[in-house]
Design an enzyme around this catalytic site. Structure first.
Site, PDB file in Angstrom:
ATOM      1  N   ARG A  58     142.818  37.157 156.744  1.00 25.32           N
ATOM      2  CA  ARG A  58     141.991  35.949 156.696  1.00 25.32           C
ATOM      3  C   ARG A  58     141.064  35.928 155.479  1.00 25.32           C
ATOM      4  O   ARG A  58     140.751  34.859 154.962  1.00 25.32           O
ATOM      5  CB  ARG A  58     141.159  35.820 157.963  1.00 25.32           C
ATOM      6  CG  ARG A  58     141.975  35.269 159.105  1.00 25.32           C
ATOM      7  CD  ARG A  58     141.103  34.936 160.283  1.00 25.32           C
ATOM      8  NE  ARG A  58     141.909  34.281 161.303  1.00 25.32           N
ATOM      9  CZ  ARG A  58     141.477  33.990 162.520  1.00 25.32           C
ATOM     10  NH1 ARG A  58     140.246  34.300 162.872  1.00 25.32           N
ATOM     11  NH2 ARG A  58     142.268  33.381 163.376  1.00 25.32           N
ATOM     12  N   LYS A 219     144.328  34.309 175.880  1.00 24.33           N
ATOM     13  CA  LYS A 219     143.414  33.185 176.112  1.00 24.33           C
ATOM     14  C   LYS A 219     144.072  32.113 176.972  1.00 24.33           C
ATOM     15  O   LYS A 219     144.482  31.063 176.491  1.00 24.33           O
ATOM     16  CB  LYS A 219     142.963  32.603 174.774  1.00 24.33           C
ATOM     17  CG  LYS A 219     142.031  33.513 174.007  1.00 24.33           C
ATOM     18  CD  LYS A 219     141.647  32.855 172.697  1.00 24.33           C
ATOM     19  CE  LYS A 219     141.702  33.810 171.535  1.00 24.33           C
ATOM     20  NZ  LYS A 219     141.997  33.149 170.264  1.00 24.33           N
ATOM     21  N   GLY A 372     145.023  34.806 165.174  1.00 25.51           N
ATOM     22  CA  GLY A 372     144.556  36.073 164.603  1.00 25.51           C
ATOM     23  C   GLY A 372     145.402  37.256 165.048  1.00 25.51           C
ATOM     24  O   GLY A 372     145.842  38.067 164.229  1.00 25.51           O
ATOM     25  N   GLY A 396     144.000  28.547 167.945  1.00 24.21           N
ATOM     26  CA  GLY A 396     143.607  27.332 168.663  1.00 24.21           C
ATOM     27  C   GLY A 396     143.597  26.116 167.752  1.00 24.21           C
ATOM     28  O   GLY A 396     144.080  25.043 168.130  1.00 24.21           O
TER      29      GLY A 396
HETATM   30  P1  ADP Z   1     146.110  34.854 169.099  1.00 24.01           P
HETATM   31  O1  ADP Z   1     144.911  35.538 168.471  1.00 24.01           O
HETATM   32  O2  ADP Z   1     147.353  35.134 168.334  1.00 24.01           O
HETATM   33  O3  ADP Z   1     145.874  33.398 169.366  1.00 24.01           O
HETATM   34  P2  ADP Z   1     145.306  35.736 171.728  1.00 24.01           P
HETATM   35  O4  ADP Z   1     143.962  36.039 171.181  1.00 24.01           O
HETATM   36  O5  ADP Z   1     145.419  34.629 172.700  1.00 24.01           O
HETATM   37  O6  ADP Z   1     146.347  35.540 170.538  1.00 24.01           O
HETATM   38  O7  ADP Z   1     145.874  37.006 172.503  1.00 24.01           O
HETATM   39  C1  ADP Z   1     146.123  38.235 171.901  1.00 24.01           C
HETATM   40  C2  ADP Z   1     145.787  39.377 172.802  1.00 24.01           C
HETATM   41  O8  ADP Z   1     146.473  39.266 174.031  1.00 24.01           O
HETATM   42  C3  ADP Z   1     146.202  40.688 172.191  1.00 24.01           C
HETATM   43  O9  ADP Z   1     145.059  41.506 172.038  1.00 24.01           O
HETATM   44  C4  ADP Z   1     147.167  41.275 173.225  1.00 24.01           C
HETATM   45  O10 ADP Z   1     147.023  42.659 173.397  1.00 24.01           O
HETATM   46  C5  ADP Z   1     146.762  40.558 174.481  1.00 24.01           C
HETATM   47  N1  ADP Z   1     147.827  40.547 175.473  1.00 24.01           N
HETATM   48  C6  ADP Z   1     149.054  40.024 175.379  1.00 24.01           C
HETATM   49  N2  ADP Z   1     149.760  40.232 176.481  1.00 24.01           N
HETATM   50  C7  ADP Z   1     148.967  40.901 177.339  1.00 24.01           C
HETATM   51  C8  ADP Z   1     149.134  41.418 178.664  1.00 24.01           C
HETATM   52  N3  ADP Z   1     150.270  41.284 179.329  1.00 24.01           N
HETATM   53  N4  ADP Z   1     148.082  42.059 179.218  1.00 24.01           N
HETATM   54  C9  ADP Z   1     146.929  42.210 178.545  1.00 24.01           C
HETATM   55  N5  ADP Z   1     146.713  41.744 177.293  1.00 24.01           N
HETATM   56  C10 ADP Z   1     147.721  41.099 176.703  1.00 24.01           C
HETATM   57 MG    MG Z   2     143.080  36.270 169.281  1.00 24.45          MG
END
Ligand code: ADP
Ligand code: MG
Length: 415
Positions: A58, A219, A372, A396
């Site tokens: 980033r 999330k 991220g 988001g």
């Molecule tokens: P992004 O940043 O790409 O939008 P998020 O912040 O929504 O993604 O989610 C990412 C996090 O979700 C990562 O830290 C990952 O470890 C966690 N995660 C994914 N699947 C699981 C799961 N089954 N149990 C716990 N944590 C999870």
């Molecule tokens: Mg994230």
């Protein structure tokens, strides 16, 4: 003047979209920048560990804007949020390590402020000379940031001549540093925001099918809305990660000790019913990788949904699910991916995310990924960003943009 931007995949598909209705930094004359103090909002909400930046993607993506401002004779006052300090000073969420990292990357000193407002910061801003860079402290150390108060915004904007919005990953938030300051300063889109808005607009206009949305991550709150929206336009929605657990729970399966938002059951059931009425667009896992503890040397098993035990933690999509998702990806013409399939930070729970990432990278479809953690995952797997049509810095924000929502941090830049 045009730098960047389009990978070949995009430029051969469609013509350039009509002019974005945003005021842009790239269209400002040099005299508007020469000798000016520019307040630059970036999203440097990067992973930090023991005072070090773990992934600088980033930061790297805002360097064109920072260099452009410096080259044109401005001084730059950088502000960002990091994490969720809830209005208090939290050492681990200081911008200090980021200032150090940025300084190394651009080979110039970066002055560190110990706050983002206050008398001392005011003095630093006043004394800032042409070509100098000042990094403000985490804006979320003040509750007024999220509350978007007028006084706080005014103080952030004080002694600055222009506001440049380059925090694409934060433009869906109506905070003081993303929206409030724009009421006090002439405001323009930075080069990163300009590029994101243009490329994502292009993708929105694409009507090729099958269109596959891949979503996962943690999330749950924000992503359920996305799924509801894309049920209308996508052909398939592949759901993994913690998000999938809520749907499995809502379908009556045991989810053990897994991440799951049980208070979202009604909503999840509603979405499952909608999906059913549309021929079953939503695909939730058939099997899952489970362990009894979250650790890199935990014993793990691949289990079908009906075999999950009370003490199981579901940490990745299972192999049958992976194969099925890969098949959907292979046939897609447009793929949007946000959110890892599992807890990829541990290798033993990373396979689902890795296979999905590779399949999307290898696809000939138009591919857009963002978030991220999603970007951190592809970096971890050494998959080049060039393998995708577009890698958005927003999670988001990217999704809300593609939904056609009005993003507060962009609407203040309207021409
Ligand atoms: P992004 O940043 O790409 O939008 P998020 O912040 O929504 O993604 O989610 C990412 C996090 O979700 C990562 O830290 C990952 O470890 C966690 N995660 C994914 N699947 C699981 C799961 N089954 N149990 C716990 N944590 C999870
Ligand atoms: Mg994230």
């Amino acid at each position: 003047m045009h730098f960047f931007w389009f990978s070949e995949k995009i430029s051969i598909r469609k013509s350039f979209p009509e002019k974005m209705p945003l005021k842009k930094l790239s269209s400002l004359e040099k005299e508007h920048l020469q000798g000016k103090k520019v307040l630059l909002r970036v999203d440097f909400n990067v992973p930090l560990k023991e005072g070090k930046v773990m992934d600088a993607t980033r930061i790297k993506k805002t360097l064109p804007t920072i260099n452009y401002l410096l080259k044109n004779g401005s001084s730059v006052i950088i502000m960002t949020h990091i994490g969720r300090p809830k209005g208090r000073f939290v050492d681990d969420l200081s911008t200090a390590p980021i200032a150090t990292e940025l300084s190394k990357m651009i080979n110039r000193p970066v002055i560190e402020a110990n706050d983002c407002i206050g008398a001392e910061v005011s003095k630093l801003k006043q004394e800032l000379k042409q070509g100098e860079i000042l990094m403000l402290e985490n804006t979320r150390f003040h509750t007024a940031e999220k509350e978007n108060t007028r006084d706080f915004s005014r103080e952030l904007a004080e002694h600055c001549d222009l506001f440049i919005q380059d925090a694409f990953a934060s433009v869906h938030r109506g905070h003081a540093s993303t929206v409030g300051v724009a009421h006090f300063l002439p405001s323009y889109a930075g080069l990163l925001v300009e590029r994101e808005a243009e490329v994502l607009s292009e993708i929105m206009k694409n009507d090729e099918h099958p269109f596959v949305l891949v979503t996962g991550g943690a999330k749950i709150d924000t992503k359920i809305g996305v799924i509801r929206h894309f049920l209308k336009t996508a052909d398939s929605i592949l759901v993994g990660g913690g998000l999938a657990n809520t749907f499995l729970y809502a379908s009556g399966f045991e989810v053990g000790a897994s991440l799951c938002e049980k208070n979202k059951t009604d909503l999840a059931q509603e979405i499952l019913a909608d999906s059913e009425s549309m021929g079953g667009k939503l695909h939730i896992p058939i099997d899952t990788i489970v362990a009894k503890e979250i650790s890199s040397n935990a014993d793990f098993n691949n289990k079908q949904n009906d075999l999950i035990m009370e003490d199981d933690i579901m940490l990745d999509i299972g192999v049958v699910t992976q194969d099925y998702f890969l098949e959907c990806i292979k046939n897609a013409k447009v793929i949007v991916w946000n959110g890892p399939m599992g807890l990829f930070e541990h290798d033993i729970f990373a396979q689902g995310t890795k296979r999905i990432a590779r399949a999307i990278a290898d696809s000939d479809a138009m591919t857009v990924i963002g978030g991220g953690d999603t970007i951190e995952a592809i970096n971890r797997f050494n998959i080049s960003e060039d393998s995708f049509t577009h890698v958005s810095t927003g999670g988001g924000a990217m999704i809300e943009f593609l939904e056609g929502k009005i993003l507060p941090g962009l609407s203040v830049l309207k021409d």
